[in-house]
Design a protein around this motif. Structure first.
Motif, PDB file in Angstrom:
ATOM      1  N   UNK A 310       0.988  -1.159  -0.216  1.00 19.32           N
ATOM      2  CA  UNK A 310       0.132   0.011  -0.006  1.00 19.32           C
ATOM      3  C   UNK A 310       0.915   1.346   0.026  1.00 19.32           C
ATOM      4  N   UNK A 311       0.240   2.435  -0.551  1.00 18.71           N
ATOM      5  CA  UNK A 311       1.177   3.528  -0.534  1.00 18.71           C
ATOM      6  C   UNK A 311       1.973   3.609  -1.705  1.00 18.71           C
ATOM      7  N   UNK A 312       2.939   4.654  -1.558  1.00 19.76           N
ATOM      8  CA  UNK A 312       3.682   4.791  -2.889  1.00 19.76           C
ATOM      9  C   UNK A 312       5.254   4.402  -2.472  1.00 19.76           C
ATOM     10  N   UNK A 313       5.268   3.272  -3.451  1.00 22.51           N
ATOM     11  CA  UNK A 313       6.790   2.620  -3.528  1.00 22.51           C
ATOM     12  C   UNK A 313       7.207   2.404  -4.819  1.00 22.51           C
ATOM     13  N   UNK A 333      10.069   0.546 -11.712  1.00 24.14           N
ATOM     14  CA  UNK A 333       8.388  -0.102 -11.277  1.00 24.14           C
ATOM     15  C   UNK A 333       7.965   0.838 -10.052  1.00 24.14           C
ATOM     16  N   UNK A 334       6.644   0.774 -10.143  1.00 22.64           N
ATOM     17  CA  UNK A 334       6.081   1.615  -8.901  1.00 22.64           C
ATOM     18  C   UNK A 334       4.701   0.779  -8.571  1.00 22.64           C
ATOM     19  N   UNK A 335       4.615   0.694  -7.353  1.00 20.89           N
ATOM     20  CA  UNK A 335       3.438   0.205  -6.618  1.00 20.89           C
ATOM     21  C   UNK A 335       2.131   0.995  -7.354  1.00 20.89           C
ATOM     22  N   UNK A 336       0.934   0.190  -7.590  1.00 26.65           N
ATOM     23  CA  UNK A 336      -0.250   0.610  -7.976  1.00 26.65           C
ATOM     24  C   UNK A 336      -0.851   1.876  -7.345  1.00 26.65           C
ATOM     25  N   UNK A 337      -0.608   2.167  -6.087  1.00 26.05           N
ATOM     26  CA  UNK A 337      -1.225   3.370  -5.453  1.00 26.05           C
ATOM     27  C   UNK A 337      -0.122   4.765  -5.287  1.00 26.05           C
ATOM     28  N   UNK A 400       7.334  15.696   3.711  1.00 27.35           N
ATOM     29  CA  UNK A 400       7.537  14.193   3.042  1.00 27.35           C
ATOM     30  C   UNK A 400       8.480  13.555   3.955  1.00 27.35           C
ATOM     31  N   UNK A 401       8.347  12.238   3.923  1.00 24.50           N
ATOM     32  CA  UNK A 401       9.338  11.357   4.455  1.00 24.50           C
ATOM     33  C   UNK A 401       9.652  10.330   3.565  1.00 24.50           C
ATOM     34  N   UNK A 402      10.899   9.957   3.522  1.00 26.54           N
ATOM     35  CA  UNK A 402      11.525   9.038   2.706  1.00 26.54           C
ATOM     36  C   UNK A 402      12.101   7.962   3.268  1.00 26.54           C
ATOM     37  N   UNK A 411      17.343   0.715  -6.000  1.00 23.54           N
ATOM     38  CA  UNK A 411      16.869   0.896  -4.411  1.00 23.54           C
ATOM     39  C   UNK A 411      15.418   0.667  -4.596  1.00 23.54           C
ATOM     40  N   UNK A 412      14.928   0.192  -3.435  1.00 24.65           N
ATOM     41  CA  UNK A 412      13.530   0.198  -3.011  1.00 24.65           C
ATOM     42  C   UNK A 412      13.141   1.289  -2.328  1.00 24.65           C
ATOM     43  N   UNK A 413      12.223   2.399  -2.717  1.00 30.18           N
ATOM     44  CA  UNK A 413      12.052   3.663  -2.163  1.00 30.18           C
ATOM     45  C   UNK A 413      10.619   3.532  -1.705  1.00 30.18           C
ATOM     46  N   UNK A 414      10.452   4.326  -0.416  1.00 30.38           N
ATOM     47  CA  UNK A 414       9.089   4.422  -0.117  1.00 30.38           C
ATOM     48  C   UNK A 414       8.888   6.055   0.257  1.00 30.38           C
ATOM     49  N   UNK A 415       7.969   6.469  -0.261  1.00 28.80           N
ATOM     50  CA  UNK A 415       7.637   8.134   0.322  1.00 28.80           C
ATOM     51  C   UNK A 415       6.431   8.381   0.479  1.00 28.80           C
ATOM     52  N   UNK A 416       6.201   9.200   1.580  1.00 27.60           N
ATOM     53  CA  UNK A 416       4.931   9.799   2.097  1.00 27.60           C
ATOM     54  C   UNK A 416       4.659  11.067   2.460  1.00 27.60           C
ATOM     55  N   UNK A 417       3.388  11.628   2.184  1.00 30.63           N
ATOM     56  CA  UNK A 417       3.261  13.046   2.601  1.00 30.63           C
ATOM     57  C   UNK A 417       2.497  13.073   3.738  1.00 30.63           C
TER      58      UNK A 417
END
Length: 548
Positions: A310-313, A333-337, A400-402, A411-417
């Motif tokens: 879930x979220x932005x990856x 590649x990106x996660x669906x959300x 924003x956090x990363x 890299x596998x990256x996750x970001x969140x607002x």
């Protein structure tokens, strides 16, 4: 012959079977060599037909004539002609030439005469002593006929490296966690190949360096010892060459020389060209269904993992300049959300470069943080930070956090607002101030306690001292109301009964009426795990009800 076996007696069934197997093996070897030769000859026919404007049949006639004039096999002549296309890194400068003169540059002397005008433009030839370009094309043709990746290392060695004195060839592909898995080896003892079947990214192995920085590494045993590198197998010199697929590093080839070997620039370029051809062949053999290339048999689940997150990856790959330095990152590649602050979804992010989409990443520390992850393997975290994102129309202030971790060669990256959370908390704080109310949470399992700022104000406690445990709350209550709170707390603890009562606080000689509402949170085993509470300061009216 296996130890303990004996030679078959002539005329016996065993001898006849052995002879048949040897004959069939010789036929298979001959067919394989013929297949290699046919591929080179067909390519050379196409080259001549295109440059001389003749038919393929006429082109083959020219090849045959060159073979007869130079006393060289047709296959070697064809390979020599194709050698002009070998992607060597260093070549001698040469003036512009006509096609015929360009062809003749591959050879040492011209024919004294030609039988007719069609052949007059073609030279008689003698291959250069090292036969570098011919070997390259013959090796590429041989690799093209290999249908099992396990046999690829032996083919490269026998066709393209044995004459250089190489003793071992190792081919590995990247796993999602950055480890390298050996998929093909030749010349390496079985015990060593088995022990190093999977090389974790945490080890200081020489060929992992070539994978991490994307640049070839030629290193001697002495240099490796000085740098603290571990080596697979014995050898005085080894070349560690990254394997690329459409600009992505997906594996490595390591070539070992046991004796003292000092390759010149041309030899190094030749070996590097073979590694590039090897990378193309490995990627073809590891292609997944539907034509989408994969780095290794384990990498097919990367997309499945992103699909479930879930979220932005996103999976990012480094983009390197000619010197091998990382100049940008690409969203593979990106996660669906996945979505950014400007509303771009996964489909609009994938395939784009980081700095093209988000120029702020360079100045905000993200770019350098990603580089550290790639170099050290240690995760990078950026706590919620105010940033200004530039879009095509305007600038957007965000919080924003990363978090980034190494994943294979990328890299596998996750970001969140956190803007919605920030706005919600700000609204809640305003409501608390307006209503003179606060909240508190007591985790009875971990012992963690959290209070809102307004709760500290109501209980007249310095936030610097931190909150108090639920069992110590009675210390703030006036003596005449402590029994009420103690009894209510006991019912909540034993019977899981919520608390809703009015009591008076006694702080610094001042009695303040408050209303306390507390709800129990029970875990799956029926135990009291947490107490969630709210407290509100009431107007000081005499005669108020002490319990509701």
């Amino acid at each position: 012959m296996a130890p303990g076996s004996r030679a078959a007696r002539p005329g016996t069934a065993e001898a006849r079977l052995t002879a048949a197997v040897r004959r069939l093996q010789a036929e298979v070897d001959g067919l394989r060599r013929a297949q290699h030769s046919r591929a080179v000859i067909e390519q050379a026919k196409g080259l001549l037909a295109g440059r001389l404007g003749c038919s393929p049949e006429e082109a083959f006639t020219q090849l045959s004539w060159l073979s007869q004039q130079s006393n060289i096999k047709v296959t070697e002549v064809a390979a020599g002609l194709l050698g002009m296309a070998v992607p060597l890194a260093v070549q001698d400068p040469a003036p512009q030439m006509t096609p015929a003169a360009d062809i003749s540059r591959r050879f040492a002397r011209r024919a004294p005469a030609a039988p007719d005008p069609a052949t007059a433009a073609l030279p008689s030839v003698t291959l250069l002593p090292e036969e570098t370009t011919a070997r390259y094309h013959l090796t590429c043709a041989a690799m093209g006929t290999v249908d099992d990746v396990h046999h690829l290392a032996e083919t490269i060695w026998s066709e393209g490296l044995r004459h250089l004195g190489a003793t071992a060839v190792l081919i590995g592909v990247l796993e999602p966690d950055g480890a390298v898995r050996l998929v093909s080896t030749h010349g390496l003892p079985r015990s060593v190949a088995s022990a190093w079947q999977r090389v974790p990214s945490t080890l200081n192995v020489a060929f992992l360096k070539a994978v991490s920085n994307g640049r070839p590494l030629w290193i001697t045993q002495e240099q490796a010892a000085a740098a603290g590198y571990e080596l697979l197998g014995d050898g005085d010199l080894r070349a560690c060459l990254p394997l690329n697929q459409q600009g992505r590093i997906f594996g490595v080839a390591s070539i070992v020389w046991a004796r003292d070997f000092h390759p010149d620039t041309t030899t190094r370029a030749y070996v590097s060209a073979l590694a590039e051809a090897c990378g193309r062949r490995v990627s073809q053999m590891l292609d997944g269904p539907g034509g989408q290339a994969v780095a290794s048999p384990a990498a097919h689940w990367v997309e499945a993992v992103l699909e479930s997150l879930p979220g932005s990856h996103a999976l990012l790959s480094p983009v390197r300049d000619a010197a091998g330095q990382v100049e940008d990152w690409r969203f593979d590649l990106c996660s669906p959300e996945a979505m950014d602050a400007s509303g771009r979804t996964a489909d609009l992010i994938c395939g784009r470069r980081l700095l093209d989409l988000y120029p702020h990443a360079s100045s905000a520390g993200l770019f350098d943080g990603y580089l550290q992850v790639l170099r050290t393997g240690k995760p990078f975290t950026m706590e919620p930070t105010p940033l200004v994102l530039a879009t095509e129309r305007h600038q957007i202030p965000v919080i924003m956090s990363v978090r980034a971790s190494r994943f294979g060669a990328g890299l596998l990256v996750h970001w969140r607002y956190h803007d919605a959370e920030r706005r919600l908390l700000a609204r809640l704080e305003r409501v608390q101030r307006l209503g003179d109310a606060g909240w508190a949470e007591w985790n009875l399992i971990t012992g963690e306690v959290e209070w809102s700022a307004e709760t500290y104000a109501i209980l007249n406690r310095d936030p610097a001292h931190g909150p108090v445990q639920f069992t110590a709350l009675h210390r703030y209550v006036a003596p005449e109301d402590r029994d009420i709170l103690t009894a209510a707390a006991e019912r909540l603890r034993t019977d899981h009964e919520p608390i809703d009562l009015v009591m008076r606080l006694h702080r610094n000689g001042v009695r303040t009426p408050v209303r306390l509402v507390a709800d129990p949170v029970v875990d799956g085993l029926g135990r009291l795990a947490c107490v969630d509470a709210a407290v509100r300061r009431l107007p000081d009216h005499s005669g108020h009800d002490r319990q509701q």
